[in-house]
Design an enzyme around this catalytic site. Sequence first.
Site, short mmCIF file in Angstrom:
data_model
loop_
_atom_site.label_atom_id
_atom_site.label_comp_id
_atom_site.label_asym_id
_atom_site.label_seq_id
_atom_site.Cartn_x
_atom_site.Cartn_y
_atom_site.Cartn_z
N LYS A 115 -6.00 88.94 117.56
CA LYS A 115 -4.90 87.97 117.59
C LYS A 115 -3.70 88.46 116.79
O LYS A 115 -2.56 88.19 117.15
CB LYS A 115 -5.38 86.59 117.11
CG LYS A 115 -6.42 86.01 118.05
CD LYS A 115 -6.30 84.53 118.30
CE LYS A 115 -7.12 84.20 119.55
NZ LYS A 115 -7.52 82.83 119.69
N LYS A 197 -12.90 89.85 129.17
CA LYS A 197 -13.41 88.51 129.46
C LYS A 197 -12.32 87.65 130.10
O LYS A 197 -11.13 87.87 129.86
CB LYS A 197 -13.99 87.85 128.21
CG LYS A 197 -12.99 87.28 127.24
CD LYS A 197 -13.66 86.32 126.24
CE LYS A 197 -12.56 85.65 125.42
NZ LYS A 197 -12.95 84.50 124.67
N LYS A 200 -7.97 82.35 128.73
CA LYS A 200 -6.84 81.49 129.09
C LYS A 200 -5.51 82.11 128.67
O LYS A 200 -4.46 81.70 129.15
CB LYS A 200 -7.01 80.07 128.57
CG LYS A 200 -7.43 79.91 127.14
CD LYS A 200 -7.58 78.42 126.85
CE LYS A 200 -8.70 78.04 125.92
NZ LYS A 200 -8.50 78.35 124.52
P1 ATP Z 1 -7.98 82.62 124.18
O1 ATP Z 1 -7.69 83.40 125.40
O2 ATP Z 1 -6.89 81.67 123.80
O3 ATP Z 1 -8.53 83.42 123.05
P2 ATP Z 1 -10.45 81.77 125.31
O4 ATP Z 1 -10.25 81.52 126.77
O5 ATP Z 1 -11.10 83.01 124.93
O6 ATP Z 1 -9.09 81.60 124.57
P3 ATP Z 1 -11.64 79.97 123.38
O7 ATP Z 1 -10.83 78.77 123.07
O8 ATP Z 1 -11.62 81.07 122.38
O9 ATP Z 1 -11.23 80.53 124.81
O10 ATP Z 1 -13.11 79.56 123.68
C1 ATP Z 1 -13.64 78.29 123.91
C2 ATP Z 1 -15.11 78.43 124.24
O11 ATP Z 1 -15.26 79.03 125.52
C3 ATP Z 1 -15.89 79.31 123.27
O12 ATP Z 1 -17.17 78.78 123.05
C4 ATP Z 1 -15.96 80.64 123.99
O13 ATP Z 1 -17.05 81.40 123.58
C5 ATP Z 1 -16.08 80.18 125.43
N1 ATP Z 1 -15.51 81.18 126.33
C6 ATP Z 1 -14.23 81.58 126.38
N2 ATP Z 1 -14.03 82.49 127.33
C7 ATP Z 1 -15.24 82.68 127.91
C8 ATP Z 1 -15.71 83.51 128.97
N3 ATP Z 1 -14.89 84.31 129.62
N4 ATP Z 1 -17.01 83.45 129.31
C9 ATP Z 1 -17.86 82.63 128.66
N5 ATP Z 1 -17.49 81.82 127.65
C10 ATP Z 1 -16.21 81.84 127.27
#
Ligand code: ATP
Length: 334
Positions: A115, A197, A200
């Site tokens: 980040k 991964k 968002k």
């Molecule tokens: P950002 O892109 O803003 O870092 P993110 O999409 O990775 O966000 P988080 O808010 O960090 O999402 O995660 C919320 C929840 O969703 C956490 O428990 C995280 O482990 C899960 N999660 C996020 N992305 C994935 C993914 N691609 N597959 C499975 N679980 C996920």
Amino acid sequence: MIGDKKVLFSGMQATGNLTLGNYLGALKNWVSLSDEYECFYSVVDMHSITIRQDPAILRKRARALLTLYIAAGLDPEKNCIYYQSHVSGHAELAWILNCFTYMGELNRMTQFKDKAAKHADNINAGLFTYPVLMAADILLYQADVVPVGIDQMQHLELTRDLAQRFNGIYGDVFTIPEAYIGKVGAKIMSLQDPSKKMSKSDENPNGSIYLMDDPDTIRRKCKRAVTDSLGEFRYSDEQPGLHNLIDIFCACTNRTPKDVVSEFSGSGYGQFKEAVGEAVVSVLDPLQKRVAELEKDKSYIDSVIKNNAEKANYYAQKTLRKVQKKVGFPEKIR
Ligand code: ATP
Ligand code: LTN
């Protein structure tokens, strides 16, 4: 324990539009665990401001996320669904835990490094101590289990270390939490780059399926998903794009990769991609309809927000008072 149930805590940030990865990796598991545990599901808005936010958008997204928790099947009468910022104990415990966390421990956190690289113009202290606030979230409710995606394991390890360190000095204060990683959907990858991964904050919107995408968009994104030129229908690490599509399909239809491979062996990727698109639509379409229904009922959502913040506060204060006493804060005169 609360009554005869173990305690579960988890949270999600209201930043960006939630993706299928968030749903399959997190929310869906939450629902399946919600009968077995006494659950606290927080919209962690305090974590969100570690990255600069537009206040009006954050407020709107936080409410949308809270509504989504309910739409996904979490009953707010049984599960404590609330905003982190409505329970001051999170910030208070985070401060205390900050004083038990070493700089070296936080320096090792890969999410911070990622980040910080992404937001080089705003590497603030909150971003650095983000994992301590997360530890406070979990320890405040004496959680036994914390369902998270694999990407959050490092933060959970830190939480356990902090709890053990504190208990080592002051006696048994905190429950040591365990991570719960779901079997299917633990890591959904980008449709455009299966080595990353699904996220968002991805700049390429075609890599992610957003929970609010309409059916045609979902079908189109699945159809365009990157696969390989081997042309063999297998569930193998050498075919990460196909592997990911099989994971998505399995998570949406509650099937196993083995079954799916035997059903589709012999079919082309195109046909399978269509099936994946339909499977995702059949999960997201009803979800979107429930969100729309709930959004109409403002007073109901308001009552959930109020009642559950009170409930969360009650449990948070219990832990906080214990901790404050242990570290030597003078007792309040009532
Ligand atoms: P950002 O892109 O803003 O870092 P993110 O999409 O990775 O966000 P988080 O808010 O960090 O999402 O995660 C919320 C929840 O969703 C956490 O428990 C995280 O482990 C899960 N999660 C996020 N992305 C994935 C993914 N691609 N597959 C499975 N679980 C996920
Ligand atoms: N850091 C998590 C969100 C989060 C969380 C928590 C998850 C904040 N506090 C406590 C589980 C338990 C994330 O970004 N996914």
